[in-house]
Design a protein around this motif. Structure first.
Motif, PDB file in Angstrom:
ATOM      1  N   SER A 239      -6.576 -18.208 -20.690  1.00  0.00           N
ATOM      2  CA  SER A 239      -6.577 -16.948 -21.437  1.00  0.00           C
ATOM      3  C   SER A 239      -5.257 -16.658 -22.141  1.00  0.00           C
ATOM      4  N   SER A 240      -4.345 -17.610 -22.215  1.00  0.00           N
ATOM      5  CA  SER A 240      -3.104 -17.496 -22.992  1.00  0.00           C
ATOM      6  C   SER A 240      -2.200 -16.351 -22.542  1.00  0.00           C
ATOM      7  N   TYR A 241      -2.049 -16.162 -21.242  1.00  0.00           N
ATOM      8  CA  TYR A 241      -1.071 -15.181 -20.773  1.00  0.00           C
ATOM      9  C   TYR A 241      -0.610 -15.556 -19.372  1.00  0.00           C
ATOM     10  N   LYS A 242       0.599 -15.074 -19.042  1.00  0.00           N
ATOM     11  CA  LYS A 242       1.153 -15.183 -17.706  1.00  0.00           C
ATOM     12  C   LYS A 242       1.290 -13.790 -17.119  1.00  0.00           C
ATOM     13  N   GLU A 243       1.076 -13.723 -15.816  1.00  0.00           N
ATOM     14  CA  GLU A 243       1.122 -12.426 -15.129  1.00  0.00           C
ATOM     15  C   GLU A 243       2.181 -12.471 -14.035  1.00  0.00           C
ATOM     16  N   ARG A 244       3.071 -11.482 -14.057  1.00  0.00           N
ATOM     17  CA  ARG A 244       4.058 -11.305 -12.993  1.00  0.00           C
ATOM     18  C   ARG A 244       3.964  -9.878 -12.490  1.00  0.00           C
ATOM     19  N   SER A 245       3.973  -9.734 -11.178  1.00  0.00           N
ATOM     20  CA  SER A 245       3.790  -8.394 -10.621  1.00  0.00           C
ATOM     21  C   SER A 245       4.581  -8.240  -9.340  1.00  0.00           C
ATOM     22  N   LEU A 246       5.087  -7.028  -9.139  1.00  0.00           N
ATOM     23  CA  LEU A 246       5.762  -6.635  -7.912  1.00  0.00           C
ATOM     24  C   LEU A 246       4.994  -5.453  -7.353  1.00  0.00           C
ATOM     25  N   GLY A 247       4.516  -5.599  -6.120  1.00  0.00           N
ATOM     26  CA  GLY A 247       3.606  -4.575  -5.628  1.00  0.00           C
ATOM     27  C   GLY A 247       3.795  -4.220  -4.173  1.00  0.00           C
ATOM     28  N   LEU A 248       3.240  -3.067  -3.827  1.00  0.00           N
ATOM     29  CA  LEU A 248       3.211  -2.557  -2.464  1.00  0.00           C
ATOM     30  C   LEU A 248       1.769  -2.279  -2.104  1.00  0.00           C
ATOM     31  N   ASN A 249       1.354  -2.801  -0.956  1.00  0.00           N
ATOM     32  CA  ASN A 249      -0.013  -2.592  -0.469  1.00  0.00           C
ATOM     33  C   ASN A 249       0.046  -1.889   0.873  1.00  0.00           C
ATOM     34  N   LEU A 250      -0.705  -0.789   0.996  1.00  0.00           N
ATOM     35  CA  LEU A 250      -0.767  -0.031   2.245  1.00  0.00           C
ATOM     36  C   LEU A 250      -2.208  -0.025   2.747  1.00  0.00           C
ATOM     37  N   GLY A 251      -2.414  -0.553   3.950  1.00  0.00           N
ATOM     38  CA  GLY A 251      -3.728  -0.480   4.573  1.00  0.00           C
ATOM     39  C   GLY A 251      -3.834   0.802   5.376  1.00  0.00           C
ATOM     40  N   LEU A 252      -4.649   1.730   4.915  1.00  0.00           N
ATOM     41  CA  LEU A 252      -4.729   3.057   5.531  1.00  0.00           C
ATOM     42  C   LEU A 252      -5.766   3.108   6.645  1.00  0.00           C
ATOM     43  N   ILE A 253      -6.921   2.514   6.422  1.00  0.00           N
ATOM     44  CA  ILE A 253      -8.007   2.506   7.409  1.00  0.00           C
ATOM     45  C   ILE A 253      -8.575   1.100   7.466  1.00  0.00           C
ATOM     46  N   SER A 254      -8.758   0.604   8.672  1.00  0.00           N
ATOM     47  CA  SER A 254      -9.350  -0.721   8.840  1.00  0.00           C
ATOM     48  C   SER A 254     -10.185  -0.728  10.108  1.00  0.00           C
ATOM     49  N   THR A 255     -11.505  -0.716   9.937  1.00  0.00           N
ATOM     50  CA  THR A 255     -12.440  -0.799  11.049  1.00  0.00           C
ATOM     51  C   THR A 255     -13.419  -1.921  10.776  1.00  0.00           C
ATOM     52  N   LYS A 256     -14.412  -2.040  11.629  1.00  0.00           N
ATOM     53  CA  LYS A 256     -15.387  -3.118  11.487  1.00  0.00           C
ATOM     54  C   LYS A 256     -16.130  -3.030  10.174  1.00  0.00           C
ATOM     55  N   ARG A 257     -16.412  -1.828   9.702  1.00  0.00           N
ATOM     56  CA  ARG A 257     -17.233  -1.661   8.494  1.00  0.00           C
ATOM     57  C   ARG A 257     -16.510  -0.969   7.352  1.00  0.00           C
ATOM     58  N   HIS A 258     -15.358  -0.371   7.607  1.00  0.00           N
ATOM     59  CA  HIS A 258     -14.695   0.414   6.575  1.00  0.00           C
ATOM     60  C   HIS A 258     -13.254  -0.042   6.404  1.00  0.00           C
ATOM     61  N   ASP A 259     -12.824  -0.136   5.136  1.00  0.00           N
ATOM     62  CA  ASP A 259     -11.435  -0.437   4.792  1.00  0.00           C
ATOM     63  C   ASP A 259     -11.022   0.464   3.641  1.00  0.00           C
ATOM     64  N   LEU A 260      -9.818   1.032   3.767  1.00  0.00           N
ATOM     65  CA  LEU A 260      -9.266   1.866   2.705  1.00  0.00           C
ATOM     66  C   LEU A 260      -7.831   1.423   2.474  1.00  0.00           C
ATOM     67  N   THR A 261      -7.507   1.020   1.256  1.00  0.00           N
ATOM     68  CA  THR A 261      -6.171   0.529   0.929  1.00  0.00           C
ATOM     69  C   THR A 261      -5.650   1.219  -0.324  1.00  0.00           C
ATOM     70  N   TYR A 262      -4.320   1.332  -0.393  1.00  0.00           N
ATOM     71  CA  TYR A 262      -3.651   1.875  -1.578  1.00  0.00           C
ATOM     72  C   TYR A 262      -2.748   0.794  -2.140  1.00  0.00           C
ATOM     73  N   ASN A 263      -2.779   0.618  -3.464  1.00  0.00           N
ATOM     74  CA  ASN A 263      -1.986  -0.401  -4.132  1.00  0.00           C
ATOM     75  C   ASN A 263      -1.122   0.239  -5.215  1.00  0.00           C
ATOM     76  N   LEU A 264       0.151  -0.105  -5.195  1.00  0.00           N
ATOM     77  CA  LEU A 264       1.090   0.306  -6.236  1.00  0.00           C
ATOM     78  C   LEU A 264       1.711  -0.956  -6.792  1.00  0.00           C
ATOM     79  N   LEU A 265       1.510  -1.180  -8.092  1.00  0.00           N
ATOM     80  CA  LEU A 265       1.861  -2.479  -8.672  1.00  0.00           C
ATOM     81  C   LEU A 265       2.508  -2.280 -10.032  1.00  0.00           C
ATOM     82  N   TRP A 266       3.642  -2.940 -10.244  1.00  0.00           N
ATOM     83  CA  TRP A 266       4.268  -2.988 -11.557  1.00  0.00           C
ATOM     84  C   TRP A 266       4.034  -4.390 -12.119  1.00  0.00           C
ATOM     85  N   ARG A 267       3.333  -4.448 -13.246  1.00  0.00           N
ATOM     86  CA  ARG A 267       2.841  -5.730 -13.745  1.00  0.00           C
ATOM     87  C   ARG A 267       3.314  -5.960 -15.174  1.00  0.00           C
TER      88      ARG A 267
END
Length: 531
Positions: A239-267
């Motif tokens: 696709s004629s591009y390069k991607e560079r990113s610096l990010g923070l990932n926070l896992g807020l909820i993690s159970t057998k059936r439910h996952d909730l995550t927050y992502n902050l990314l500078w790309r």
């Protein structure tokens, strides 16, 4: 005794010297023999009595156990937990272990206690900081009938620092990667896991990341995860591009059936080749991704690698643009995936069916005329097994990675020698806003016992999929019938070889339908999936 009465009287030996002393000695010896036999018979009788009492005791204990199991199956056995004792934790905080034992302390019946103990044991093993965990139920004080004591005995891991290093390959993409990781367990005694990882790809992507996870945080019953990553991906070939990113990932909820995550990314998206298409050039530069992702999953299949019965469903919802910044990427993204395994009753034959779909759309002022974010779009292709890949529309056997869908021509390069334009140097795959894939896979045992014992089996499959553009008012031109008519499809057969490290497929794929700028190929292909 009967044995003694039936014994014959031993003969008296003659004294060659003619005196009576020899005869007296012989008689004394005979009496001693009788006394030894009496002692042996007494010992045998004692052993028989002990063996009989042991058998009766075992029979009595077995009867008591059988009676207890019948009672547990037929009625609730009332009891109360008197005390919980924790042993073996030299570094792990008592509070971490006690937090997992609340259900045990509150149990009012034997059935509830056994169930709570099983759940707690599973939780302790999932922490990854104990080599072994034992939960013992003991009788309470004699003066308090109907009470039990619970003893939790843990053995903390002897080596808190572990590491992995390996080289991995993807034959379908002709790429290699070096991957290494270090993990430090239970540094502060709260079950905390610290890890760092490095992934270096020779051709496409590299990543450095570090993170920490806690099984409990501030009284929360679900684990917490925080991770910082620096990622570089090379999509110039596709696709004629390069991607560079610096990010923070926070896992807020993690159970057998439910996952909730927050992502902050500078790309940052760049085009070193300066040959990208117009659609790609419009998205080059910096972007801020602030998103919340929720995942709901149900997986009742009897196996992930070779399901023969059951069903699975996963839904992923993501909203981007949660910070008030003009560079923030605002979009709504939804994916669903539904699987079903139907056993046919012979040679472990099973029919696996699956359908998945996804859609992405911008939101905010002027959303109807805005393009969606390029890295968040859907791309189809690759040779990963559709049976093992659960999460959304990605795989289509027989097609290369990013091997189908909307494309745009790259920039023309002007030839300065004669003033003419050279031919285009290819096309950029720009992905789609709506994607749908489906597959059918019939797996079966091979006739040779050697193959069956090793888990090697065969399968026949068929795949189909399509994706299209909806943004920039293209949804007004969308036709459901046209979308169905433009589905790409493939079929084939192959052999699956499972190992402890990965699952390998050797498939012959035949392209049933593709279009001009697609990259599908009929022939033998290899596929690897993690176990």
């Amino acid at each position: 005794m009967a044995l003694k009465e039936n014994q014959e009287e031993p003969p008296i030996s003659e004294n060659p010297n003619g005196d009576e002393e020899g005869g007296e000695e012989s008689q004394a010896d005979g009496v001693g023999d009788f006394e030894d036999e009496d002692e042996d018979e007494a010992e045998e009788e004692d052993e028989e009595e002990e063996a009989g009492s042991e058998k009766s005791r075992l029979a009595e204990d077995g009867s008591k156990l059988e009676s207890m199991f019948r009672r547990l199956a037929s009625e609730k056995v009332k009891l109360r937990v008197h005390d919980v004792l924790i042993k073996g934790n030299t570094k792990t905080k008592d509070s971490l272990i006690e937090a997992e034992l609340e259900a045990i302390k509150n149990a009012t019946t034997m059935q509830e206690l056994l169930k709570a103990a099983g759940i707690a044991n599973h939780r302790f093993h999932s922490f990854g900081i104990f080599d072994s965990v034992g939960i013992t139920l003991d009788c309470g004080p004699p003066e308090l009938p109907g009470t039990v004591n619970v003893i939790v005995d843990v053995v903390e891991t002897k080596n808190p620092l572990t590491g992995d290093l390996g080289i991995f390959t993807k034959p379908e993409a002709r790429t290699w990667s070096l991957e290494g990781s270090l993990k430090l367990k239970n540094l502060f005694g709260y079950g905390d896991l610290w890890d760092g990882s490095l992934v270096y790809g020779w051709d496409q992507s590299s990543e450095i990341s570090a993170g920490v996870s806690l099984p409990r945080f501030k009284g929360m019953v679900t684990p917490m995860l925080a991770r910082v990553s620096l990622l570089s991906q090379d999509w110039l070939k596709f696709s004629s591009y390069k991607e560079r990113s610096l990010g923070l990932n926070l896992g807020l909820i993690s159970t057998k059936r439910h996952d909730l995550t927050y992502n902050l990314l500078w790309r940052t998206l760049t085009d070193p080749s300066q040959m990208s298409s117009r659609a790609v050039r419009r998205q080059l530069g910096h972007g801020l991704l602030s998103s919340l992702k929720y995942t709901f999953r149900i997986d009742n299949r009897n196996s992930v690698l070779r399901p023969t019965q059951g069903y699975a469903f996963i839904s992923t919802s993501q909203i981007g643009g949660l910070v008030p910044d003009y560079r923030s990427l605002r979009f709504l993204r939804q994916e669903i995936d539904l699987r079903c395994a139907i056993p046919l009753g012979f040679y472990r034959t099973a029919l696996n069916l699956g359908i998945s779909g996804g859609v992405i759309f911008p939101w905010g002022n002027g959303a109807l005329s805005m393009p969606s974010s390029l890295p968040e779009r859907f791309f189809l292709g690759g040779n990963s097994s559709p049976v093992c890949t659960l999460g959304g529309p990605t795989t289509l056997l027989g097609f290369k990675s990013r091997g189908l869908g909307p494309t745009e021509p790259r920039r023309l390069i002007r030839d300065k020698s004669n003033g003419e334009n050279s031919e285009t140097s290819g096309r950029d795959v720009i992905g789609g806003d709506l994607a749908v894939t489906a597959f059918a896979d019939l797996s079966f045992d091979l006739p040779l016992k050697l193959f069956r014992d090793a888990g090697i089996h065969g399968h026949v499959f068929a795949c189909a999929g399509n994706l299209t553009k909806l943004t920039e008012k293209e949804f007004r031109k969308f036709s459901f019938q046209k979308f169905l008519d433009s589905f790409r499809s493939s079929a084939g057969f192959g052999i699956i070889v499972p190992t402890k490290l990965f699952r390998m497929e050797v498939n012959y794929c035949y392209i049933l339908k593709q279009f001009e700028h697609d990259h599908g190929r009929t022939g033998v292909q290899f596929s690897f999936s993690a176990t």
